[in-house]
Write a protein that holds these residues in place. Structure first.
Motif, PDB file in Angstrom:
ATOM      1  N   GLY A  88     -31.152 -10.189  19.930  1.00 30.93           N
ATOM      2  CA  GLY A  88     -31.461 -10.390  21.521  1.00 30.93           C
ATOM      3  C   GLY A  88     -30.429 -10.664  22.176  1.00 30.93           C
ATOM      4  N   TYR A  89     -29.040 -11.048  21.846  1.00 33.02           N
ATOM      5  CA  TYR A  89     -28.038 -11.324  22.552  1.00 33.02           C
ATOM      6  C   TYR A  89     -27.766 -10.436  23.585  1.00 33.02           C
ATOM      7  CZ  TYR A  89     -23.760 -13.699  23.994  1.00 33.02           C
ATOM      8  OH  TYR A  89     -22.740 -14.460  24.620  1.00 33.02           O
ATOM      9  N   PRO A  90     -27.730 -10.902  24.978  1.00 30.67           N
ATOM     10  CA  PRO A  90     -28.109  -9.846  25.990  1.00 30.67           C
ATOM     11  C   PRO A  90     -26.298  -9.473  26.450  1.00 30.67           C
ATOM     12  CG  PRO A  90     -28.283 -12.071  26.892  1.00 30.67           C
ATOM     13  CD  PRO A  90     -28.407 -12.164  25.561  1.00 30.67           C
ATOM     14  N   PHE A  91     -25.367 -10.248  26.202  1.00 27.55           N
ATOM     15  CA  PHE A  91     -24.002  -9.966  26.781  1.00 27.55           C
ATOM     16  C   PHE A  91     -23.264  -9.188  25.968  1.00 27.55           C
ATOM     17  CE2 PHE A  91     -25.521 -14.407  28.185  1.00 27.55           C
ATOM     18  CZ  PHE A  91     -25.837 -13.973  29.437  1.00 27.55           C
ATOM     19  N   VAL A  92     -22.500  -8.342  26.514  1.00 28.45           N
ATOM     20  CA  VAL A  92     -21.343  -7.546  25.943  1.00 28.45           C
ATOM     21  C   VAL A  92     -20.103  -8.154  26.736  1.00 28.45           C
ATOM     22  CG1 VAL A  92     -20.351  -5.293  25.636  1.00 28.45           C
ATOM     23  CG2 VAL A  92     -22.972  -5.441  25.864  1.00 28.45           C
ATOM     24  N   ALA A  93     -19.242  -8.638  25.790  1.00 25.60           N
ATOM     25  CA  ALA A  93     -17.994  -9.132  26.159  1.00 25.60           C
ATOM     26  C   ALA A  93     -17.223  -8.070  26.782  1.00 25.60           C
ATOM     27  CB  ALA A  93     -17.157  -9.768  25.065  1.00 25.60           C
ATOM     28  N   PRO A  94     -16.802  -8.736  28.102  1.00 27.95           N
ATOM     29  CA  PRO A  94     -15.849  -7.762  28.996  1.00 27.95           C
ATOM     30  C   PRO A  94     -14.520  -7.429  28.217  1.00 27.95           C
ATOM     31  CG  PRO A  94     -16.299  -9.947  30.183  1.00 27.95           C
ATOM     32  CD  PRO A  94     -16.993  -9.821  28.848  1.00 27.95           C
ATOM     33  N   ASP A  95     -14.050  -6.229  28.403  1.00 26.40           N
ATOM     34  CA  ASP A  95     -12.758  -5.966  28.031  1.00 26.40           C
ATOM     35  C   ASP A  95     -11.580  -6.446  28.680  1.00 26.40           C
ATOM     36  OD1 ASP A  95     -10.873  -4.954  26.049  1.00 26.40           O
ATOM     37  OD2 ASP A  95     -11.097  -3.020  27.037  1.00 26.40           O
ATOM     38  N   ASP A  96     -11.521  -7.890  28.825  1.00 29.97           N
ATOM     39  CA  ASP A  96     -10.540  -8.593  29.767  1.00 29.97           C
ATOM     40  C   ASP A  96      -9.623  -9.658  28.770  1.00 29.97           C
ATOM     41  OD1 ASP A  96     -11.900 -10.640  28.955  1.00 29.97           O
ATOM     42  OD2 ASP A  96     -12.573 -11.207  31.233  1.00 29.97           O
ATOM     43  N   GLY A 126     -16.030 -17.618  34.263  1.00 29.82           N
ATOM     44  CA  GLY A 126     -16.267 -16.799  32.773  1.00 29.82           C
ATOM     45  C   GLY A 126     -17.551 -17.128  31.940  1.00 29.82           C
ATOM     46  N   GLU A 127     -18.449 -17.916  32.316  1.00 30.08           N
ATOM     47  CA  GLU A 127     -19.775 -18.306  31.868  1.00 30.08           C
ATOM     48  C   GLU A 127     -20.858 -17.393  32.242  1.00 30.08           C
ATOM     49  OE1 GLU A 127     -21.348 -22.604  30.829  1.00 30.08           O
ATOM     50  OE2 GLU A 127     -21.066 -22.175  33.061  1.00 30.08           O
ATOM     51  N   ARG A 128     -21.547 -17.091  31.163  1.00 29.82           N
ATOM     52  CA  ARG A 128     -22.884 -16.668  31.580  1.00 29.82           C
ATOM     53  C   ARG A 128     -23.979 -17.070  30.801  1.00 29.82           C
ATOM     54  NH1 ARG A 128     -21.556 -10.103  30.786  1.00 29.82           N
ATOM     55  NH2 ARG A 128     -20.563 -10.911  28.834  1.00 29.82           N
ATOM     56  N   TYR A 129     -25.309 -16.935  31.263  1.00 25.78           N
ATOM     57  CA  TYR A 129     -26.230 -17.268  30.371  1.00 25.78           C
ATOM     58  C   TYR A 129     -27.736 -16.794  31.011  1.00 25.78           C
ATOM     59  CZ  TYR A 129     -26.983 -20.416  34.623  1.00 25.78           C
ATOM     60  OH  TYR A 129     -27.200 -20.914  35.985  1.00 25.78           O
ATOM     61  N   ALA A 130     -28.545 -16.776  30.198  1.00 22.73           N
ATOM     62  CA  ALA A 130     -29.995 -15.879  30.397  1.00 22.73           C
ATOM     63  C   ALA A 130     -30.732 -16.532  29.501  1.00 22.73           C
ATOM     64  CB  ALA A 130     -29.711 -14.543  30.037  1.00 22.73           C
ATOM     65  N   ASP A 134     -37.751 -18.517  24.099  1.00 23.56           N
ATOM     66  CA  ASP A 134     -37.395 -19.984  23.897  1.00 23.56           C
ATOM     67  C   ASP A 134     -36.028 -20.011  23.717  1.00 23.56           C
ATOM     68  OD1 ASP A 134     -37.386 -18.946  21.139  1.00 23.56           O
ATOM     69  OD2 ASP A 134     -38.834 -20.552  20.384  1.00 23.56           O
ATOM     70  N   VAL A 135     -35.129 -19.028  24.018  1.00 23.02           N
ATOM     71  CA  VAL A 135     -33.587 -19.074  23.759  1.00 23.02           C
ATOM     72  C   VAL A 135     -33.007 -19.008  25.072  1.00 23.02           C
ATOM     73  CG1 VAL A 135     -31.955 -18.215  22.610  1.00 23.02           C
ATOM     74  CG2 VAL A 135     -34.096 -18.091  21.332  1.00 23.02           C
ATOM     75  N   LEU A 136     -32.046 -19.814  25.005  1.00 22.73           N
ATOM     76  CA  LEU A 136     -31.137 -19.586  26.225  1.00 22.73           C
ATOM     77  C   LEU A 136     -29.935 -19.232  25.682  1.00 22.73           C
ATOM     78  CD1 LEU A 136     -30.412 -20.373  29.393  1.00 22.73           C
ATOM     79  CD2 LEU A 136     -29.259 -22.605  28.492  1.00 22.73           C
ATOM     80  N   TYR A 137     -29.601 -17.889  26.172  1.00 29.48           N
ATOM     81  CA  TYR A 137     -28.123 -17.154  25.678  1.00 29.48           C
ATOM     82  C   TYR A 137     -26.952 -17.702  26.518  1.00 29.48           C
ATOM     83  CZ  TYR A 137     -31.172 -14.363  22.797  1.00 29.48           C
ATOM     84  OH  TYR A 137     -31.971 -13.840  21.612  1.00 29.48           O
ATOM     85  N   TRP A 138     -25.991 -17.833  25.915  1.00 28.41           N
ATOM     86  CA  TRP A 138     -24.923 -18.409  26.732  1.00 28.41           C
ATOM     87  C   TRP A 138     -23.538 -17.884  26.206  1.00 28.41           C
ATOM     88  CZ3 TRP A 138     -22.947 -23.895  25.239  1.00 28.41           C
ATOM     89  CH2 TRP A 138     -22.158 -24.529  26.066  1.00 28.41           C
ATOM     90  N   GLU A 139     -22.893 -17.422  27.139  1.00 28.02           N
ATOM     91  CA  GLU A 139     -21.472 -16.911  26.594  1.00 28.02           C
ATOM     92  C   GLU A 139     -20.598 -17.903  27.372  1.00 28.02           C
ATOM     93  OE1 GLU A 139     -20.023 -12.680  26.209  1.00 28.02           O
ATOM     94  OE2 GLU A 139     -19.340 -13.251  28.162  1.00 28.02           O
ATOM     95  N   VAL A 140     -19.173 -18.375  26.864  1.00 26.31           N
ATOM     96  CA  VAL A 140     -18.285 -18.944  27.448  1.00 26.31           C
ATOM     97  C   VAL A 140     -17.043 -18.834  26.928  1.00 26.31           C
ATOM     98  CG1 VAL A 140     -18.833 -21.172  25.852  1.00 26.31           C
ATOM     99  CG2 VAL A 140     -17.979 -21.438  28.310  1.00 26.31           C
ATOM    100  N   PRO A 141     -15.831 -18.828  27.847  1.00 25.03           N
ATOM    101  CA  PRO A 141     -14.604 -18.776  27.127  1.00 25.03           C
ATOM    102  C   PRO A 141     -14.173 -19.800  26.038  1.00 25.03           C
ATOM    103  CG  PRO A 141     -14.428 -18.557  29.515  1.00 25.03           C
ATOM    104  CD  PRO A 141     -15.798 -19.055  29.048  1.00 25.03           C
ATOM    105  N   ARG A 142     -13.670 -19.294  25.362  1.00 24.76           N
ATOM    106  CA  ARG A 142     -13.271 -20.330  23.966  1.00 24.76           C
ATOM    107  C   ARG A 142     -12.286 -21.570  24.404  1.00 24.76           C
ATOM    108  NH1 ARG A 142     -11.676 -16.227  19.215  1.00 24.76           N
ATOM    109  NH2 ARG A 142     -13.836 -15.659  18.919  1.00 24.76           N
ATOM    110  N   GLY A 143     -12.562 -22.613  24.237  1.00 31.70           N
ATOM    111  CA  GLY A 143     -12.059 -23.736  24.552  1.00 31.70           C
ATOM    112  C   GLY A 143     -12.651 -24.527  25.597  1.00 31.70           C
TER     113      GLY A 143
END
Length: 184
Positions: A88-96, A126-130, A134-143
């Motif tokens: 269910g992970y909703p994010f597709v990493a942008p090609d940046d 650069g951060e996204r969340y949804a 019962d899950v908070l999906y979260w994407e963040v730049p490394r570091g």
């Protein structure tokens, strides 16, 4: 016997140190079968005589508190629930070209995931969340996993007993261990 994935919160990253061999022994002595640990950050796959995750959660928390003397909190998932979370992970990493971490923040209930998302200020760059179930999906730049707005929100004391964060790669490893146990 029912297979469960158990995620311990806050061990081997701060003041609470537990050797995985000791964790396996304590859980086996508490009546769980096929106890397997993955990595050293509190990921466990085991078999239980009950099919009730809430009962497993309560029993393991009590067992860990008694055995290791710390305020233990765990999240318990069935392999099917874990597979649904990973898929269910909703994010597709942008090609940046920016490397990112993909996380699933496992919470005790949907209200907690929604609350954590709603109370979080605007995402850091650069951060996204949804919140989903019962899950908070979260994407963040490394570091920057520790200094973003979501990280600061989840670091609040009120979320300690309610949530634990895992990288999606870790969830896939735990799923593979669940499958290996099923095939035994």
């Amino acid at each position: 016997m029912t297979t469960f994935a158990v995620f311990l919160r806050g061990i081997n990253v701060g003041g609470v140190r537990i050797a995985m061999k000791d964790l396996r022994q304590v859980l086996a002595e508490a009546g769980y079968g096929n106890v397997t640990t993955l990595l050293a950050s509190g990921n466990v796959v085991l078999s239980a005589e009950t099919s009730d995750p809430a009962r497993v959660k309560s029993h393991i928390e009590t067992t860990l508190r008694e055995a290791f003397g710390y305020e233990a909190w765990v999240i318990v998932k069935t392999p099917a629930e874990l597979a649904e979370i990973a898929a269910g992970y909703p994010f597709v990493a942008p090609d940046d070209g920016v490397p990112r971490h993909a996380y699933a923040v496992l919470t005790t209930d949907a209200a907690t995931a929604r609350e954590a998302a709603a109370e979080c200020p605007a995402p850091s760059p650069g951060e996204r969340y949804a919140a989903r179930g019962d899950v908070l999906y979260w994407e963040v730049p490394r570091g920057s996993s520790l200094d973003t707005n979501v990280a600061k929100q989840l670091g609040r004391a009120r979320y300690k007993p309610l949530a634990t964060t895992r990288n999606l790669n870790t969830l896939h490893k735990v799923l593979a261990a669940c499958e290996a146990l099923r095939q035994r």
